[in-house]
Scaffold this motif. Structure first.
Motif, PDB file in Angstrom:
ATOM      1  N   ALA A  28      12.989  -7.073  13.358  1.00 49.22           N
ATOM      2  CA  ALA A  28      11.571  -7.465  13.412  1.00 49.22           C
ATOM      3  C   ALA A  28      10.713  -6.456  12.667  1.00 49.22           C
ATOM      4  O   ALA A  28       9.772  -6.834  11.957  1.00 49.22           O
ATOM      5  N   ALA A  29      11.026  -5.178  12.806  1.00 50.23           N
ATOM      6  CA  ALA A  29      10.277  -4.149  12.077  1.00 50.23           C
ATOM      7  C   ALA A  29      10.482  -4.286  10.572  1.00 50.23           C
ATOM      8  O   ALA A  29       9.529  -4.159   9.788  1.00 50.23           O
ATOM      9  N   ALA A  30      11.706  -4.557  10.150  1.00 54.37           N
ATOM     10  CA  ALA A  30      11.983  -4.748   8.719  1.00 54.37           C
ATOM     11  C   ALA A  30      11.237  -5.978   8.197  1.00 54.37           C
ATOM     12  O   ALA A  30      10.726  -5.972   7.068  1.00 54.37           O
ATOM     13  N   TYR A  31      11.152  -7.007   9.001  1.00 58.00           N
ATOM     14  CA  TYR A  31      10.429  -8.220   8.607  1.00 58.00           C
ATOM     15  C   TYR A  31       8.936  -7.919   8.460  1.00 58.00           C
ATOM     16  O   TYR A  31       8.294  -8.359   7.495  1.00 58.00           O
ATOM     17  N   ASP A  32       8.381  -7.155   9.390  1.00 56.52           N
ATOM     18  CA  ASP A  32       6.960  -6.778   9.286  1.00 56.52           C
ATOM     19  C   ASP A  32       6.694  -5.975   8.014  1.00 56.52           C
ATOM     20  O   ASP A  32       5.681  -6.183   7.340  1.00 56.52           O
ATOM     21  N   ARG A  33       7.580  -5.038   7.689  1.00 59.39           N
ATOM     22  CA  ARG A  33       7.417  -4.250   6.456  1.00 59.39           C
ATOM     23  C   ARG A  33       7.512  -5.146   5.226  1.00 59.39           C
ATOM     24  O   ARG A  33       6.741  -4.990   4.286  1.00 59.39           O
ATOM     25  N   ALA A  34       8.457  -6.074   5.231  1.00 58.34           N
ATOM     26  CA  ALA A  34       8.648  -6.942   4.064  1.00 58.34           C
ATOM     27  C   ALA A  34       7.444  -7.855   3.843  1.00 58.34           C
ATOM     28  O   ALA A  34       7.093  -8.168   2.704  1.00 58.34           O
ATOM     29  N   ARG A  35       6.792  -8.274   4.926  1.00 56.25           N
ATOM     30  CA  ARG A  35       5.617  -9.142   4.776  1.00 56.25           C
ATOM     31  C   ARG A  35       4.449  -8.411   4.138  1.00 56.25           C
ATOM     32  O   ARG A  35       3.528  -9.048   3.628  1.00 56.25           O
ATOM     33  N   LEU A  36       4.463  -7.075   4.147  1.00 60.48           N
ATOM     34  CA  LEU A  36       3.343  -6.302   3.614  1.00 60.48           C
ATOM     35  C   LEU A  36       3.678  -5.623   2.291  1.00 60.48           C
ATOM     36  O   LEU A  36       3.020  -4.649   1.910  1.00 60.48           O
ATOM     37  N   LEU A  37       4.668  -6.117   1.568  1.00 62.96           N
ATOM     38  CA  LEU A  37       5.031  -5.500   0.297  1.00 62.96           C
ATOM     39  C   LEU A  37       3.922  -5.608  -0.747  1.00 62.96           C
ATOM     40  O   LEU A  37       3.845  -4.786  -1.654  1.00 62.96           O
ATOM     41  N   GLY A  73      -8.552  14.084  -5.115  1.00 62.68           N
ATOM     42  CA  GLY A  73      -8.616  12.729  -5.648  1.00 62.68           C
ATOM     43  C   GLY A  73      -7.921  11.733  -4.741  1.00 62.68           C
ATOM     44  O   GLY A  73      -7.225  12.077  -3.788  1.00 62.68           O
ATOM     45  N   PHE A  74      -8.122  10.480  -5.056  1.00 57.51           N
ATOM     46  CA  PHE A  74      -7.426   9.396  -4.365  1.00 57.51           C
ATOM     47  C   PHE A  74      -7.360   8.211  -5.307  1.00 57.51           C
ATOM     48  O   PHE A  74      -8.106   8.111  -6.283  1.00 57.51           O
ATOM     49  N   GLY A  75      -6.446   7.315  -4.996  1.00 57.88           N
ATOM     50  CA  GLY A  75      -6.323   6.127  -5.815  1.00 57.88           C
ATOM     51  C   GLY A  75      -5.278   5.185  -5.269  1.00 57.88           C
ATOM     52  O   GLY A  75      -4.365   5.596  -4.552  1.00 57.88           O
ATOM     53  N   PRO A  76      -5.412   3.918  -5.588  1.00 58.96           N
ATOM     54  CA  PRO A  76      -4.411   2.944  -5.136  1.00 58.96           C
ATOM     55  C   PRO A  76      -3.158   3.041  -6.006  1.00 58.96           C
ATOM     56  O   PRO A  76      -3.211   3.370  -7.180  1.00 58.96           O
ATOM     57  N   ASN A  77      -2.050   2.740  -5.381  1.00 59.96           N
ATOM     58  CA  ASN A  77      -0.776   2.740  -6.082  1.00 59.96           C
ATOM     59  C   ASN A  77      -0.099   1.409  -5.781  1.00 59.96           C
ATOM     60  O   ASN A  77       0.325   1.168  -4.653  1.00 59.96           O
ATOM     61  N   VAL A  78      -0.039   0.541  -6.758  1.00 60.17           N
ATOM     62  CA  VAL A  78       0.558  -0.773  -6.568  1.00 60.17           C
ATOM     63  C   VAL A  78       1.753  -0.888  -7.498  1.00 60.17           C
ATOM     64  O   VAL A  78       1.587  -1.011  -8.709  1.00 60.17           O
ATOM     65  N   VAL A  79       2.927  -0.810  -6.914  1.00 59.26           N
ATOM     66  CA  VAL A  79       4.156  -0.983  -7.686  1.00 59.26           C
ATOM     67  C   VAL A  79       5.069  -1.865  -6.858  1.00 59.26           C
ATOM     68  O   VAL A  79       5.552  -1.452  -5.805  1.00 59.26           O
ATOM     69  N   PHE A  80       5.266  -3.080  -7.306  1.00 62.99           N
ATOM     70  CA  PHE A  80       6.224  -3.950  -6.635  1.00 62.99           C
ATOM     71  C   PHE A  80       6.662  -5.034  -7.600  1.00 62.99           C
ATOM     72  O   PHE A  80       5.953  -5.375  -8.537  1.00 62.99           O
ATOM     73  N   ALA A  81       7.835  -5.533  -7.345  1.00 58.97           N
ATOM     74  CA  ALA A  81       8.328  -6.667  -8.117  1.00 58.97           C
ATOM     75  C   ALA A  81       7.845  -7.941  -7.431  1.00 58.97           C
ATOM     76  O   ALA A  81       7.882  -8.047  -6.204  1.00 58.97           O
ATOM     77  N   PHE A  82       7.404  -8.869  -8.213  1.00 62.42           N
ATOM     78  CA  PHE A  82       6.920 -10.126  -7.654  1.00 62.42           C
ATOM     79  C   PHE A  82       8.014 -10.808  -6.826  1.00 62.42           C
ATOM     80  O   PHE A  82       7.747 -11.364  -5.769  1.00 62.42           O
ATOM     81  N   THR A  83       9.250 -10.733  -7.308  1.00 66.06           N
ATOM     82  CA  THR A  83      10.354 -11.359  -6.573  1.00 66.06           C
ATOM     83  C   THR A  83      10.557 -10.703  -5.213  1.00 66.06           C
ATOM     84  O   THR A  83      10.845 -11.386  -4.235  1.00 66.06           O
ATOM     85  N   ASP A  84      10.392  -9.368  -5.147  1.00 65.23           N
ATOM     86  CA  ASP A  84      10.514  -8.686  -3.858  1.00 65.23           C
ATOM     87  C   ASP A  84       9.403  -9.122  -2.913  1.00 65.23           C
ATOM     88  O   ASP A  84       9.642  -9.317  -1.721  1.00 65.23           O
ATOM     89  N   ALA A  85       8.204  -9.244  -3.428  1.00 69.64           N
ATOM     90  CA  ALA A  85       7.080  -9.641  -2.585  1.00 69.64           C
ATOM     91  C   ALA A  85       7.266 -11.059  -2.044  1.00 69.64           C
ATOM     92  O   ALA A  85       6.824 -11.370  -0.944  1.00 69.64           O
ATOM     93  N   TYR A  87      10.517 -12.884  -1.990  1.00 69.81           N
ATOM     94  CA  TYR A  87      11.804 -13.156  -1.343  1.00 69.81           C
ATOM     95  C   TYR A  87      12.199 -12.144  -0.266  1.00 69.81           C
ATOM     96  O   TYR A  87      13.011 -12.467   0.604  1.00 69.81           O
ATOM     97  N   ALA A  88      11.676 -10.941  -0.294  1.00 72.57           N
ATOM     98  CA  ALA A  88      12.035  -9.963   0.746  1.00 72.57           C
ATOM     99  C   ALA A  88      11.598 -10.426   2.141  1.00 72.57           C
ATOM    100  O   ALA A  88      12.373 -10.307   3.091  1.00 72.57           O
ATOM    101  N   PRO A  89      10.387 -10.990   2.307  1.00 69.90           N
ATOM    102  CA  PRO A  89      10.039 -11.500   3.644  1.00 69.90           C
ATOM    103  C   PRO A  89      10.944 -12.647   4.092  1.00 69.90           C
ATOM    104  O   PRO A  89      11.304 -12.738   5.264  1.00 69.90           O
ATOM    105  N   LEU A  90      11.335 -13.502   3.151  1.00 68.31           N
ATOM    106  CA  LEU A  90      12.242 -14.601   3.495  1.00 68.31           C
ATOM    107  C   LEU A  90      13.581 -14.057   3.971  1.00 68.31           C
ATOM    108  O   LEU A  90      14.107 -14.481   5.006  1.00 68.31           O
TER     109      LEU A  90
END
Length: 151
Positions: A28-37, A73-85, A87-90
């Motif tokens: 369940a924890a892994a699923y929660d993390r995957a939903r927020l990729l 300083g601060f800044g957003p860091n967005v690095v992810f593969a669209f497929t991971d975002a 299919y990983a939750p699935l």
């Protein structure tokens, strides 16, 4: 002890059911993390640099210098593969369902083992009762069953 009591005692969380429950919680924890990729990470940082004393420049000369630098300083860091975002939750949801089924399987296996043990004991009690009745009849005495068990 009757079968209902034996089954109730068996559901008192045997270790295999507890392990399966922890596996469900981890899935369940892994699923929660995957939903927020798709959510960006925010990096915040501060750095301080200080140098006191001699320093060599690019021409090879030794210079005496004192330098201090503070950076923040601060800044957003967005690095992810669209497929991971996508299919990983699935995949994580399917893994969660597998773990939930495993927990149910562990509980059912525990109940089955308890029921089989209960009926094996009942069979042995019946066999013993029959043997004691045959022995009593062969000895010419009456065979009596008491509340406490066989007599």
């Amino acid at each position: 002890i009757n079968l209902a009591t034996a089954l109730q005692l068996a559901n008192a969380r045997p270790i295999d059911v507890q392990i399966a429950g922890q596996q469900v919680a981890a899935a369940a924890a892994a699923y929660d993390r995957a939903r927020l990729l798709w959510v960006p990470n925010i990096a915040v940082g501060v750095d301080y640099f200080a140098h006191t004393g001699p320093q060599q420049n690019f021409a090879g000369e030794i210079l005496k210098s004192n330098r201090n630098t503070l950076m923040a300083g601060f800044g957003p860091n967005v690095v992810f593969a669209f497929t991971d975002a996508v299919y990983a939750p699935l995949a994580a949801r399917q893994e969660l369902r597998v773990r939930q089924a495993g927990q149910l399987t562990a509980a059912n296996d525990s109940a089955l083992a308890t029921a089989e043990a209960y009926f094996t004991v009942q069979q042995a009690r019946g066999d013993l009762s029959g043997a004691l009745a045959a022995e009593a009849k062969a000895a010419g005495r009456d065979y009596v069953v008491t509340e406490d068990g066989l007599d």
